[in-house]
Design an enzyme around this catalytic site. Structure first.
Site, PDB file in Angstrom:
ATOM      1  N   GLY A  47      27.089 -30.955  92.218  1.00 34.12           N
ATOM      2  CA  GLY A  47      26.409 -29.845  92.898  1.00 34.12           C
ATOM      3  C   GLY A  47      25.904 -28.967  91.811  1.00 34.12           C
ATOM      4  O   GLY A  47      24.674 -28.270  92.050  1.00 34.12           O
ATOM      5  N   ASP A 172      41.190 -28.984  90.490  1.00 36.70           N
ATOM      6  CA  ASP A 172      40.300 -29.971  91.105  1.00 36.70           C
ATOM      7  C   ASP A 172      41.121 -31.459  90.827  1.00 36.70           C
ATOM      8  O   ASP A 172      40.406 -32.186  90.500  1.00 36.70           O
ATOM      9  CB  ASP A 172      39.007 -30.000  90.696  1.00 36.70           C
ATOM     10  CG  ASP A 172      38.032 -30.773  91.574  1.00 36.70           C
ATOM     11  OD1 ASP A 172      38.525 -31.037  92.684  1.00 36.70           O
ATOM     12  OD2 ASP A 172      37.024 -30.826  91.275  1.00 36.70           O
TER      13      ASP A 172
END
Length: 562
Positions: A47, A172
């Site tokens: 993104g 993450d």
């Protein structure tokens, strides 16, 4: 040359921004960034931008990774948050010095196409991520063993302990952010884009963007407090690591392992591990953060110790059996040869049809996985050679008689280094490429099945022939003019892809374009590239993959209206 944005709009290769939506396009191969970093190829994108493999011209063309910052956001506050995350990653990486974390080199700004772009420069990690390794195993009906996952935990938990000591939480952790590094067989933790340093006076992180919390992490992998509230503890990373381990063992996505209705993990049903390891996982996965282990060292102390922790033979022994480099020269690994290796995992065993001389550069041919990405191959190289050739029935229209193609002349044949460079630029997965060349080689020389080529002068002609086959295959794939996405997926296509296209055609997603027309158009292009291949009997692991790649591109064109 045509390039595509993430929305699959077609653009001229010289454009820097999509003429349809304005999205920044990938940097072209050969582009110099900061008059220093030469782009070799794109590794992936997310993104906030793309990641590239590059050469540092100031460091003797040493390979590195450029992480581009080009967020696809419109709201000013979202852009500000994206910049904050990018700068945060750079600041934190400068403070982290661990052999299993990519080393940070620099951050830089470059004006391209009239806009400012920002880049991070990091170490290039030569290896494959665990999600790709899992996919390759699943293609053979296998997953990671409990033994292998325990070894992974033993090697990666010290990295988390180091982060804890620096008051850092990754936020993450998942299979695609753990890379198995070829050089030393260790897992490397990558992609620190979501990291934030924890103030020593606080017990957790709580980041805000205006009135909204910053929620980072992958659904299924990140714990509740992280995804819903934006709160992060040291134990949040342990939760994500436990989910990662269960995914590797079961081969199922997190959503298939957790009963969201009852709020329970499916122990004993979908998840079957030894009682001791299950107890450790349950504590790592506790709903309340204070009920989990509070740091990585606590987990290390309670890991089962009686289980064997020998390395996974599927990809470890490959490195340890490298003997000589192509052309008869001694390789750098000669002095590291292991004298005794279990017979069932020896790549020099008669059961494995891969030339000995080829093994040293099987690894180098595929040095494509890097920070943040995954390129399929390492596991497939070994196991793809071992397993017997299987065929599938690719959907077809009535066969027609075609002439056999003439062999390609050896004149102008590429060197091994040229083959490596071209394969990398085309982003063709290592596992697929080696498997197909080996298959073509042994199909031509069935009498060599069961014997390994050597570095002797007597086998020189056969070594040259293998390289010639590899060169010819690359020429065909270049002529196919496949999209980057289609090339990257070579080796991973299956009947499921065709079933998806059948369903989409039935739902009218192709307009008036039919499945029969798709098959006909695909064969028309495939037959021009590989005349003489019998329709309906294409090998699943070789020619069938190229057939599917051609079909995938055709589907993309139909959907985009081109």
């Amino acid at each position: 040359m045509q390039v595509y944005c993430t929305k699959q709009h077609v653009n001229n290769g010289s454009n820097r921004f999509c003429t349809h939506c304005g999205e920044p396009l990938p940097l072209p191969v050969g582009q110099l960034v900061d008059k220093r970093y030469k782009i070799i190829r794109q590794l992936g994108q997310g993104g906030f931008g793309r990641t590239y493999l590059a050469e540092d011209k100031n460091q003797g063309d040493q390979q590195c990774v450029l992480k581009e910052f080009a967020p696809q956001v419109e709201e000013p506050q979202d852009l500000q948050k994206a910049k904050e995350l990018f700068e945060r990653e750079a600041n934190v990486l400068t403070k982290l010095q661990h052999p299993q974390i990519p080393r940070f080199h620099a951050s830089l700004q470059e004006k391209l196409g009239g806009r400012d772009f920002f880049f991070l420069v990091q170490d290039y990690i030569d290896g494959d991520n665990y999600y790709q390794l899992l996919e390759q195993r699943q293609s053979q009906g296998k997953t990671f063993s409990e033994e292998e996952v325990l070894l992974l935990l033993e090697k990666i938990l010290p990295v988390l302990a180091y982060l804890n000591s620096k008051d850092v939480v990754h936020r993450d952790i998942s299979p695609d952010n753990l890379i198995w590094r070829r050089s030393d067989n260790l897992p490397v933790l990558i992609d620190f884009g979501g990291v934030k340093q924890l103030p020593a006076s606080q017990g957790f992180w709580f980041t805000q963007l205006a009135a909204n919390n910053t929620l980072l992490g992958k659904k299924g992998y990140a714990p509740e407090e992280q995804l819903r509230q934006g709160k992060v503890f040291f134990s949040s990373d342990l939760y994500s690591l436990a989910v990662t381990a269960l995914v590797l063992i079961t081969g199922k996505e997190p959503q298939g392992l957790y009963d969201s209705y009852q709020g329970m993990w499916r122990w004993g049903k979908e998840i079957k591990v030894s009682p001791k390891l299950e107890a450790v996982f349950k504590k790592m996965l506790a709903y309340q953060p204070n009920a989990r282990y509070q740091n990585a060292n606590q987990v290390l102390k309670e890991l089962p110790t009686k289980m064997s922790t020998k390395p996974p033979n599927s990809y470890i022994t490959k490195i340890k059996t490298m003997i000589v480099a192509p052309g008869g020269k001694q390789g750098k690994q000669t002095n590291k040869i292991i004298s005794k290796i279990q017979s069932q995992t020896q790549l020099i065993s008669n059961k494995i049809p891969a030339p000995v001389w080829l093994r040293p550069f099987i690894v180098s041919l595929g040095g494509t996985a890097a920070v943040g990405l995954i390129v399929a191959g390492t596991f497939a190289v070994v196991n793809g050679v071992i397993r017997a050739v299987s065929s599938i029935s690719v959907p077809s229209i009535p066969s027609i008689s075609l002439p056999i193609g003439q062999p390609v002349s050896d004149k102008g044949k590429s060197s091994n280094s040229d083959i490596l460079s071209r394969r990398q630029q085309l982003e063709i997965p290592e596992g697929f490429f080696i498997r197909m060349v080996d298959n073509l080689f042994y199909t031509k020389h069935p009498e060599l099945q069961g014997r390994s080529l050597t570095s002797s002068a007597e086998d020189g002609r056969l070594r040259d022939e293998w390289s010639g086959i590899a060169d010819n295959l690359l020429q065909k794939l270049e002529q196919a003019n496949l999209s980057s996405a289609a090339r990257r997926k070579l080796g991973s296509y299956s009947q499921k892809d065709f079933d998806t296209w059948r369903r989409q055609a039935s739902n009218g997603e192709f307009g008036n374009y039919t499945l029969n027309q798709l098959t006909k158009d695909t064969y028309a292009k495939f037959d021009r590239l590989f005349p003489g291949q019998e329709r309906g009997k294409l090998n699943q692991q070789t020619y069938g993959q190229i057939w599917y790649a051609i079909a995938a591109d055709q589907v993309s064109k139909v959907k985009s209206g081109n």
